[in-house]
Design a protein around this motif. Structure first.
Motif, PDB file in Angstrom:
ATOM      1  N   ASP A 188       0.817  -1.206   0.000  1.00  0.00           N
ATOM      2  CA  ASP A 188       0.000   0.000   0.000  1.00  0.00           C
ATOM      3  C   ASP A 188       0.857   1.266   0.000  1.00  0.00           C
ATOM      4  N   ARG A 189       0.214   2.354  -0.471  1.00  0.00           N
ATOM      5  CA  ARG A 189       0.811   3.696  -0.493  1.00  0.00           C
ATOM      6  C   ARG A 189       2.097   3.734  -1.314  1.00  0.00           C
ATOM      7  N   ASN A 190       1.942   3.284  -2.561  1.00  0.00           N
ATOM      8  CA  ASN A 190       2.983   3.404  -3.558  1.00  0.00           C
ATOM      9  C   ASN A 190       2.375   4.028  -4.812  1.00  0.00           C
ATOM     10  N   LYS A 191       2.945   3.751  -5.965  1.00  0.00           N
ATOM     11  CA  LYS A 191       2.420   4.262  -7.240  1.00  0.00           C
ATOM     12  C   LYS A 191       2.241   3.110  -8.219  1.00  0.00           C
ATOM     13  N   LEU A 192       1.806   1.987  -7.707  1.00  0.00           N
ATOM     14  CA  LEU A 192       1.684   0.779  -8.513  1.00  0.00           C
ATOM     15  C   LEU A 192       0.526   0.894  -9.496  1.00  0.00           C
ATOM     16  N   THR A 193       0.715   0.342 -10.676  1.00  0.00           N
ATOM     17  CA  THR A 193      -0.286   0.410 -11.734  1.00  0.00           C
ATOM     18  C   THR A 193      -0.622  -0.996 -12.226  1.00  0.00           C
ATOM     19  N   GLY A 194      -1.524  -1.058 -13.201  1.00  0.00           N
ATOM     20  CA  GLY A 194      -1.939  -2.359 -13.713  1.00  0.00           C
ATOM     21  C   GLY A 194      -3.028  -2.966 -12.858  1.00  0.00           C
ATOM     22  N   SER A 195      -3.307  -4.214 -13.084  1.00  0.00           N
ATOM     23  CA  SER A 195      -4.392  -4.890 -12.370  1.00  0.00           C
ATOM     24  C   SER A 195      -3.851  -5.805 -11.275  1.00  0.00           C
ATOM     25  N   ILE A 196      -4.740  -6.220 -10.415  1.00  0.00           N
ATOM     26  CA  ILE A 196      -4.382  -7.199  -9.378  1.00  0.00           C
ATOM     27  C   ILE A 196      -4.088  -8.530 -10.066  1.00  0.00           C
ATOM     28  N   PRO A 197      -2.976  -9.178  -9.786  1.00  0.00           N
ATOM     29  CA  PRO A 197      -2.645 -10.424 -10.482  1.00  0.00           C
ATOM     30  C   PRO A 197      -3.694 -11.526 -10.266  1.00  0.00           C
ATOM     31  N   GLN A 198      -3.987 -12.254 -11.339  1.00  0.00           N
ATOM     32  CA  GLN A 198      -4.876 -13.408 -11.233  1.00  0.00           C
ATOM     33  C   GLN A 198      -4.355 -14.413 -10.212  1.00  0.00           C
ATOM     34  N   SER A 199      -3.039 -14.493 -10.109  1.00  0.00           N
ATOM     35  CA  SER A 199      -2.421 -15.475  -9.212  1.00  0.00           C
ATOM     36  C   SER A 199      -2.742 -15.221  -7.748  1.00  0.00           C
ATOM     37  N   PHE A 200      -3.217 -14.008  -7.413  1.00  0.00           N
ATOM     38  CA  PHE A 200      -3.542 -13.719  -6.020  1.00  0.00           C
ATOM     39  C   PHE A 200      -4.800 -14.467  -5.572  1.00  0.00           C
ATOM     40  N   GLY A 201      -5.419 -15.179  -6.489  1.00  0.00           N
ATOM     41  CA  GLY A 201      -6.504 -16.091  -6.127  1.00  0.00           C
ATOM     42  C   GLY A 201      -6.020 -17.517  -5.984  1.00  0.00           C
ATOM     43  N   LYS A 202      -4.688 -17.673  -6.003  1.00  0.00           N
ATOM     44  CA  LYS A 202      -4.105 -19.021  -5.940  1.00  0.00           C
ATOM     45  C   LYS A 202      -2.835 -19.029  -5.093  1.00  0.00           C
ATOM     46  N   PHE A 203      -2.858 -18.351  -3.981  1.00  0.00           N
ATOM     47  CA  PHE A 203      -1.689 -18.375  -3.100  1.00  0.00           C
ATOM     48  C   PHE A 203      -1.374 -19.824  -2.728  1.00  0.00           C
ATOM     49  N   LYS A 204      -0.100 -20.167  -2.779  1.00  0.00           N
ATOM     50  CA  LYS A 204       0.301 -21.564  -2.641  1.00  0.00           C
ATOM     51  C   LYS A 204       0.233 -22.086  -1.214  1.00  0.00           C
ATOM     52  N   GLY A 217      -8.562  -1.893 -13.668  1.00  0.00           N
ATOM     53  CA  GLY A 217      -9.139  -3.164 -14.081  1.00  0.00           C
ATOM     54  C   GLY A 217     -10.087  -3.729 -13.051  1.00  0.00           C
ATOM     55  N   LYS A 218     -10.512  -4.956 -13.297  1.00  0.00           N
ATOM     56  CA  LYS A 218     -11.450  -5.636 -12.415  1.00  0.00           C
ATOM     57  C   LYS A 218     -10.714  -6.482 -11.376  1.00  0.00           C
ATOM     58  N   ILE A 219     -11.378  -6.735 -10.282  1.00  0.00           N
ATOM     59  CA  ILE A 219     -10.861  -7.689  -9.295  1.00  0.00           C
ATOM     60  C   ILE A 219     -10.942  -9.078  -9.914  1.00  0.00           C
ATOM     61  N   PRO A 220      -9.859  -9.817 -10.001  1.00  0.00           N
ATOM     62  CA  PRO A 220      -9.923 -11.145 -10.603  1.00  0.00           C
ATOM     63  C   PRO A 220     -10.932 -12.043  -9.878  1.00  0.00           C
ATOM     64  N   ALA A 221     -11.733 -12.753 -10.667  1.00  0.00           N
ATOM     65  CA  ALA A 221     -12.721 -13.655 -10.075  1.00  0.00           C
ATOM     66  C   ALA A 221     -12.060 -14.702  -9.188  1.00  0.00           C
ATOM     67  N   SER A 222     -10.791 -15.010  -9.486  1.00  0.00           N
ATOM     68  CA  SER A 222     -10.075 -16.027  -8.711  1.00  0.00           C
ATOM     69  C   SER A 222      -9.927 -15.648  -7.249  1.00  0.00           C
ATOM     70  N   LEU A 223     -10.005 -14.342  -6.916  1.00  0.00           N
ATOM     71  CA  LEU A 223      -9.889 -13.930  -5.518  1.00  0.00           C
ATOM     72  C   LEU A 223     -11.054 -14.452  -4.682  1.00  0.00           C
ATOM     73  N   GLY A 224     -12.128 -14.832  -5.356  1.00  0.00           N
ATOM     74  CA  GLY A 224     -13.248 -15.438  -4.640  1.00  0.00           C
ATOM     75  C   GLY A 224     -12.891 -16.776  -4.029  1.00  0.00           C
ATOM     76  N   ASN A 225     -11.798 -17.382  -4.479  1.00  0.00           N
ATOM     77  CA  ASN A 225     -11.350 -18.663  -3.918  1.00  0.00           C
ATOM     78  C   ASN A 225     -10.613 -18.484  -2.599  1.00  0.00           C
ATOM     79  N   MET A 226     -10.241 -17.244  -2.303  1.00  0.00           N
ATOM     80  CA  MET A 226      -9.438 -16.967  -1.120  1.00  0.00           C
ATOM     81  C   MET A 226     -10.316 -16.534   0.056  1.00  0.00           C
ATOM     82  N   ASP A 227      -9.911 -16.932   1.235  1.00  0.00           N
ATOM     83  CA  ASP A 227     -10.604 -16.522   2.457  1.00  0.00           C
ATOM     84  C   ASP A 227      -9.693 -15.545   3.202  1.00  0.00           C
ATOM     85  N   PHE A 228      -9.660 -14.305   2.692  1.00  0.00           N
ATOM     86  CA  PHE A 228      -8.813 -13.283   3.310  1.00  0.00           C
ATOM     87  C   PHE A 228      -9.388 -12.875   4.662  1.00  0.00           C
TER      88      PHE A 228
END
Length: 302
Positions: free
Chosen positions: A147-163, A178-189
């Protein structure tokens, strides 16, 4: 004479023991490279080649059994430049904090080599570019602060598949699109903070009655979905979805949630605020600037 000899022997052994350096030589060499990369700053003045990095260096912690460096915490200083590549050569690192500095450049892909990392904090810097998808390969990550940087682009799809474990995810105050990847729905943050970006579309996949999510912060984006259809986690404590384009009504289920804070203001919500639970304990600013919300603590419905 015998007593004197024993005293001298003990004194010699004790001196040798005290002079033995605990710091792993490889790790020490890497840290000195990091110090040189940043131009030998005063913040790292304790990092001296003739002292023990496990005993005498600030910002560094070592494992007491292996004497390998497990924690590197540098914050609130004037260290300009990119994150040094040498950081990737600390294989036992569990905690890496480089925050409130003036770091620039990108979030480096080599951080994914640090398989022991449980805590990564690069917040409050000037980091640019996209978030590397490889961070999802870190098997033990418990918290990720970008947080609190200047990052651009979208949230990686892989963030719905943390190992491994699902980390607390802090991506707020950037320029993500962009959109929140649907894969994040697999995660229980437990915690997810995407606030103050330029994210569009649906965020309902972040919720779910079977999840243990406690804190969701989505304010000041361009999200657009129906709140009426969202099924909230029963243990949700803090929810901020303000300053979006969210429509529908507040579902009655929210009266059953132990909310400690709530903000749904500046959206397009309609209908009566359900009565019960904590919903009437919040003041009008929690709900104002919606299309046609009514009922306490707002005006009565007509």
């Amino acid at each position: 004479m015998k007593t004197l000899f024993l005293s001298l022997l003990i004194s010699t052994l004790l001196s040798l023991s005290l002079s033995k350096e605990l710091c792993n030589s490889h790790d020490k060499k890497v840290l000195l490279q990091i110090k040189k990369h940043f131009g030998d700053p005063y913040l790292l003045a304790s990092w001296k080649s003739d002292t023990d990095c496990c005993k005498d260096w600030y910002q560094v912690e070592c494992d007491s059994a292996t004497n390998r460096i497990t924690s590197l915490t540098i914050f609130a200083g004037n260290l300009s430049g990119q994150i040094p590549a040498a950081v990737g050569d600390l294989p036992y690192l569990q905690k890496l904090v480089l925050d409130h500095l003036n770091l620039t450049g990108t979030v480096p892909d080599f951080l994914s080599r640090l398989k022991s990392l449980t805590f990564l904090d690069l917040s409050f810097n000037g980091l640019l570019g996209s978030i590397p998808s490889s961070l999802a390969l870190l098997p033990n990550l418990g918290a990720l602060h970008l947080d609190r940087n200047k990052l651009t682009g979208s949230i990686p799809q892989s963030f719905g598949k943390f190992k491994g474990s699902v980390p607390d995810l802090y991506l707020s105050h950037n320029q993500l699109t962009g959109k929140i990847p649907a894969s994040l729905g697999n995660m229980d943050f437990s915690v997810i903070d995407l606030s103050r970006n330029m994210i569009v579309g649906d965020a309902s996949m972040l919720f779910g009655v079977n999840k243990t999510t406690q804190n969701v912060y989505l304010s000041r984006n361009m999200l657009e979905f129906s709140l009426s259809k969202v099924a909230f986690p029963s243990g949700l404590e803090n929810l901020d979805i303000s300053h979006n384009k969210i429509f529908g009504s507040i579902p009655p289920q929210m009266t059953q949630i132990p909310l400690q804070s709530l903000n749904v203001s500046y959206n397009r919500l309609c209908g009566q605020i359900p009565v019960g639970g904590r919903l009437q304990s919040f003041d009008f600013s929690t709900y104002f600037h919606n299309r046609c919300l009514c009922g306490a603590p707002l005006q009565n419905c007509k």
